[in-house]
Design a protein around this motif. Structure first.
Motif, short mmCIF file in Angstrom:
data_model
loop_
_atom_site.label_atom_id
_atom_site.label_comp_id
_atom_site.label_asym_id
_atom_site.label_seq_id
_atom_site.Cartn_x
_atom_site.Cartn_y
_atom_site.Cartn_z
N SER A 111 -5.77 4.08 -1.29
CA SER A 111 -5.55 4.27 0.15
C SER A 111 -6.76 3.81 0.95
O SER A 111 -6.63 3.12 1.96
CB SER A 111 -5.24 5.74 0.46
N HIS A 150 0.81 -1.21 0.00
CA HIS A 150 0.00 0.00 0.00
C HIS A 150 0.86 1.28 0.00
O HIS A 150 0.33 2.37 -0.01
CB HIS A 150 -0.91 0.04 1.24
N SER A 200 0.40 4.43 -2.80
CA SER A 200 -0.81 5.24 -2.72
C SER A 200 -0.88 6.02 -1.41
O SER A 200 -1.24 7.19 -1.40
CB SER A 200 -2.06 4.37 -2.88
N TRP A 201 -0.49 5.38 -0.30
CA TRP A 201 -0.50 6.10 0.98
C TRP A 201 0.46 7.28 0.93
O TRP A 201 0.14 8.36 1.38
CB TRP A 201 -0.11 5.17 2.13
#
Length: 137
Positions: free
Chosen positions: A83, A37, A40-41
């Motif tokens: 996210s 992840h 995107s985070w």
């Protein structure tokens, strides 16, 4: 249940029975725990954490009347969506496990939606390449 405050009176940690959890989130530790992840985070959180306006600047322009307008940036939309889906995937797994249920099917559903977002993003990028080629040769 008890909520512990810091010196300024802000909530610092919550304790329920023998379990406790901090209110503060260390984004670096969270992304290490879920490296898939990370991109995107980071894209969404870096503007806020660095007090930067680049995210807004890249999605704004002046219209023909000189008025400021906002437009959608496909990568930013995808990053925000990824996210949320990443958090939802983690929450689905955690709640399913907590309630004694096998979360794999529900998690697989979230993951299929994540794949659909990534495929849509790839189509947007392909269209952008075609548009640029058409405009500039």
């Amino acid at each position: 249940m008890a909520i512990e405050a810091d010196k300024k009176g802000h909530p610092r940690k919550v304790t329920v029975g023998s379990a406790s959890a901090p209110f503060a989130l260390n984004l670096t530790e969270a992304t290490r725990a879920r490296p898939q992840h990370l991109r995107s985070w980071y894209r969404i959180s870096s503007a806020a954490s660095h007090s930067s306006s680049w995210l807004v600047q890249q999605a704004s322009a002046l219209d023909e009347k000189g008025q400021l307008v906002m437009y959608a940036d496909a990568d930013t939309i995808c990053a925000a969506t990824l996210s949320v889906l990443a958090a939802f995937e983690d929450l689905t797994h955690t709640l399913g496990t907590y309630h004694g249920r096998d979360p794999r099917r529900a998690v697989a559903t979230v993951q299929s939606r994540t794949k659909a977002v990534l495929m849509r993003q790839a189509r947007w990028r392909d269209q952008m390449r075609r548009d640029i080629h058409e405009l500039y040769g």
